[in-house]
Design a protein around this motif. Structure first.
Motif, PDB file in Angstrom:
ATOM      1  N   VAL A  47      82.176  37.686   1.745  1.00 50.06           N
ATOM      2  CA  VAL A  47      83.238  38.266   0.920  1.00 50.06           C
ATOM      3  C   VAL A  47      82.744  38.428  -0.514  1.00 50.06           C
ATOM      4  O   VAL A  47      82.900  39.488  -1.136  1.00 50.06           O
ATOM      5  CB  VAL A  47      84.507  37.389   0.954  1.00 50.06           C
ATOM      6  N   ILE A  48      82.123  37.367  -1.030  1.00 49.45           N
ATOM      7  CA  ILE A  48      81.617  37.399  -2.410  1.00 49.45           C
ATOM      8  C   ILE A  48      80.500  38.425  -2.549  1.00 49.45           C
ATOM      9  O   ILE A  48      80.486  39.229  -3.490  1.00 49.45           O
ATOM     10  CB  ILE A  48      81.117  35.995  -2.818  1.00 49.45           C
ATOM     11  N   GLU A  49      79.566  38.408  -1.604  1.00 47.02           N
ATOM     12  CA  GLU A  49      78.426  39.329  -1.653  1.00 47.02           C
ATOM     13  C   GLU A  49      78.885  40.778  -1.608  1.00 47.02           C
ATOM     14  O   GLU A  49      78.405  41.622  -2.381  1.00 47.02           O
ATOM     15  CB  GLU A  49      77.490  39.046  -0.479  1.00 47.02           C
ATOM     16  N   GLU A  50      79.834  41.078  -0.709  1.00 49.30           N
ATOM     17  CA  GLU A  50      80.294  42.458  -0.583  1.00 49.30           C
ATOM     18  C   GLU A  50      81.044  42.913  -1.832  1.00 49.30           C
ATOM     19  O   GLU A  50      80.935  44.079  -2.239  1.00 49.30           O
ATOM     20  CB  GLU A  50      81.186  42.618   0.657  1.00 49.30           C
ATOM     21  N   ALA A  51      81.798  42.008  -2.451  1.00 49.23           N
ATOM     22  CA  ALA A  51      82.505  42.366  -3.684  1.00 49.23           C
ATOM     23  C   ALA A  51      81.514  42.733  -4.787  1.00 49.23           C
ATOM     24  O   ALA A  51      81.706  43.715  -5.519  1.00 49.23           O
ATOM     25  CB  ALA A  51      83.397  41.215  -4.132  1.00 49.23           C
ATOM     26  N   TYR A  52      80.434  41.963  -4.878  1.00 50.23           N
ATOM     27  CA  TYR A  52      79.410  42.263  -5.878  1.00 50.23           C
ATOM     28  C   TYR A  52      78.699  43.580  -5.567  1.00 50.23           C
ATOM     29  O   TYR A  52      78.349  44.341  -6.476  1.00 50.23           O
ATOM     30  CB  TYR A  52      78.396  41.123  -5.952  1.00 50.23           C
ATOM     31  N   GLU A  53      78.490  43.853  -4.294  1.00 54.00           N
ATOM     32  CA  GLU A  53      77.821  45.100  -3.924  1.00 54.00           C
ATOM     33  C   GLU A  53      78.710  46.308  -4.217  1.00 54.00           C
ATOM     34  O   GLU A  53      78.206  47.380  -4.572  1.00 54.00           O
ATOM     35  CB  GLU A  53      77.403  45.047  -2.455  1.00 54.00           C
ATOM     36  N   VAL A  54      80.028  46.132  -4.081  1.00 55.72           N
ATOM     37  CA  VAL A  54      80.949  47.198  -4.480  1.00 55.72           C
ATOM     38  C   VAL A  54      80.815  47.460  -5.977  1.00 55.72           C
ATOM     39  O   VAL A  54      80.720  48.616  -6.423  1.00 55.72           O
ATOM     40  CB  VAL A  54      82.411  46.827  -4.134  1.00 55.72           C
ATOM     41  N   ALA A  55      80.811  46.382  -6.756  1.00 53.32           N
ATOM     42  CA  ALA A  55      80.690  46.531  -8.213  1.00 53.32           C
ATOM     43  C   ALA A  55      79.386  47.223  -8.593  1.00 53.32           C
ATOM     44  O   ALA A  55      79.363  48.095  -9.474  1.00 53.32           O
ATOM     45  CB  ALA A  55      80.779  45.162  -8.883  1.00 53.32           C
ATOM     46  N   ASP A  56      78.303  46.862  -7.914  1.00 60.03           N
ATOM     47  CA  ASP A  56      77.008  47.478  -8.211  1.00 60.03           C
ATOM     48  C   ASP A  56      77.020  48.959  -7.860  1.00 60.03           C
ATOM     49  O   ASP A  56      76.469  49.793  -8.595  1.00 60.03           O
ATOM     50  CB  ASP A  56      75.908  46.756  -7.428  1.00 60.03           C
ATOM     51  N   ALA A  57      77.666  49.305  -6.752  1.00 64.22           N
ATOM     52  CA  ALA A  57      77.756  50.711  -6.349  1.00 64.22           C
ATOM     53  C   ALA A  57      78.578  51.506  -7.361  1.00 64.22           C
ATOM     54  O   ALA A  57      78.232  52.638  -7.708  1.00 64.22           O
ATOM     55  CB  ALA A  57      78.375  50.827  -4.956  1.00 64.22           C
ATOM     56  N   ILE A  58      79.655  50.896  -7.858  1.00 63.32           N
ATOM     57  CA  ILE A  58      80.488  51.577  -8.859  1.00 63.32           C
ATOM     58  C   ILE A  58      79.688  51.834 -10.130  1.00 63.32           C
ATOM     59  O   ILE A  58      79.790  52.906 -10.734  1.00 63.32           O
ATOM     60  CB  ILE A  58      81.758  50.756  -9.154  1.00 63.32           C
ATOM     61  N   ARG A  59      78.868  50.864 -10.519  1.00 68.65           N
ATOM     62  CA  ARG A  59      78.022  51.058 -11.702  1.00 68.65           C
ATOM     63  C   ARG A  59      77.072  52.233 -11.505  1.00 68.65           C
ATOM     64  O   ARG A  59      76.766  52.957 -12.442  1.00 68.65           O
ATOM     65  CB  ARG A  59      77.214  49.794 -11.990  1.00 68.65           C
ATOM     66  N   SER A  60      76.597  52.417 -10.281  1.00 67.86           N
ATOM     67  CA  SER A  60      75.644  53.494 -10.005  1.00 67.86           C
ATOM     68  C   SER A  60      76.310  54.869 -10.042  1.00 67.86           C
ATOM     69  O   SER A  60      75.631  55.887 -10.178  1.00 67.86           O
ATOM     70  CB  SER A  60      74.998  53.296  -8.633  1.00 67.86           C
ATOM     71  N   GLU A  61      77.649  54.880  -9.904  1.00 60.84           N
ATOM     72  CA  GLU A  61      78.433  56.113  -9.882  1.00 60.84           C
ATOM     73  C   GLU A  61      78.064  57.017  -8.704  1.00 60.84           C
ATOM     74  O   GLU A  61      78.373  58.207  -8.704  1.00 60.84           O
ATOM     75  CB  GLU A  61      78.304  56.881 -11.211  1.00 60.84           C
ATOM     76  N   GLU A  62      77.409  56.445  -7.704  1.00 62.49           N
ATOM     77  CA  GLU A  62      77.096  57.183  -6.490  1.00 62.49           C
ATOM     78  C   GLU A  62      78.283  57.041  -5.529  1.00 62.49           C
ATOM     79  O   GLU A  62      78.502  55.982  -4.942  1.00 62.49           O
ATOM     80  CB  GLU A  62      75.821  56.628  -5.840  1.00 62.49           C
ATOM     81  N   GLN A  63      79.060  58.113  -5.388  1.00 59.17           N
ATOM     82  CA  GLN A  63      80.306  58.034  -4.639  1.00 59.17           C
ATOM     83  C   GLN A  63      80.100  57.665  -3.166  1.00 59.17           C
ATOM     84  O   GLN A  63      80.899  56.933  -2.582  1.00 59.17           O
ATOM     85  CB  GLN A  63      81.064  59.355  -4.757  1.00 59.17           C
TER      86      GLN A  63
END
Length: 273
Positions: A47-63
């Motif tokens: 759960v924690i890992e996936e939440a961080y990966e979502v945040a990282d993806a948002i930073r990348s702005e890659e939809q």
């Protein structure tokens, strides 16, 4: 804004398919041994890992990446709901109904007759509603200690430190100018060095924590995000390491420190280009 019925139907169908797939993975009859072995507790790291990966993806702005990572996070929600439903504790229905009712309850200016003038009034009403939900008086809910306790243990330490720092500063725990926070940094650095000269690991840990908290305060003074800053450093370090390995003709551990430094500088130079 309401979505067209066809769009809503397709969303619900996709969600139901995901629910069915997860149920099959957890089925004792032909399910996946790994999924069947999971509990609510064993899934916490995911759960924690996936939440961080979502945040990282948002930073990348890659939809496309954002959508993929949100899917991985949604899977964790569905898995938790499936495990709970098997134990007859709650289902996805209770999860959805609970958050929907909470949103309606905490937005009386949208779903009720309350009128607000700005975001500040929204936040004030939000805190009052939360206090009522927790059966606290407004005075109890406004206690600084109660506000700060919410962050300890619930958030990553660096993020919690920033939130605690901001709340404390808002309550008057603040230096008059930036010179004060820099003086505190010098003081805490000295105390940390003194602790390192002892054999008391507990004291060393405590002084390291004080030093890190002061750095968080410095970040707040200059309107910087320490979590984002450290994330950026981690990203740059791994990027440089990748380039170093590309330059290297043998494993990095076979190089001496001077050779590694030369590769490091080459990597920095390439990244700047």
């Amino acid at each position: 804004m309401n979505l067209p019925a066809t769009t809503t139907d397709s969303i619900l169908q996709a969600l139901q398919r995901l629910i069915d797939v997860v149920a099959q993975l957890r089925s004792p009859d032909g399910g996946c041994p790994w999924d069947l072995a999971q509990t609510q507790q064993t899934l916490i790291p995911y759960v924690i890992e996936e939440a961080y990966e979502v945040a990282d993806a948002i930073r990348s702005e890659e939809q496309k990446a954002i959508a993929e990572e949100l899917g991985d996070l949604l899977l964790q929600v569905i898995l938790q709901a499936q495990i709970a439903s098997e134990a007859q504790d709650f289902t996805l229905k209770e999860i959805a109904e609970g958050i929907t009712e909470k949103l309606i309850r905490r937005h009386p200016h949208v779903f009720g007759d309350l009128e607000v003038k700005n975001a500040e009034e929204v936040n004030k009403n939000w805190e009052q509603i939360k206090a009522k939900e927790k059966q606290q008086s407004v005075a109890e809910a406004q206690l600084l200690s109660n506000k700060l306790k919410r962050y300890v243990g619930r958030l990553p330490a660096l993020m919690a430190a920033m939130k605690i720092s901001k709340k404390a500063a808002g309550a008057g725990f603040e230096w008059e100018d930036s010179a004060g926070v820099w003086a505190k940094f010098t003081e805490e650095l000295g105390e940390f060095k003194e602790a390192l000269a002892t054999n008391n690991k507990e004291e060393q840990q405590a002084e390291l924590g004080d030093l890190l908290f002061t750095i968080v305060n410095i970040a707040r003074w200059y309107d910087l995000d320490p979590s984002e800053a450290l994330q950026g450093t981690n990203r740059r370090f791994t990027q440089r390491l990748t380039i170093m390995e590309n330059f290297a003709s043998r494993p990095l551990e076979e190089y001496d420190i001077n050779e590694l430094e030369e590769l490091w500088q080459q990597a920095k130079k390439q990244l700047k280009q």
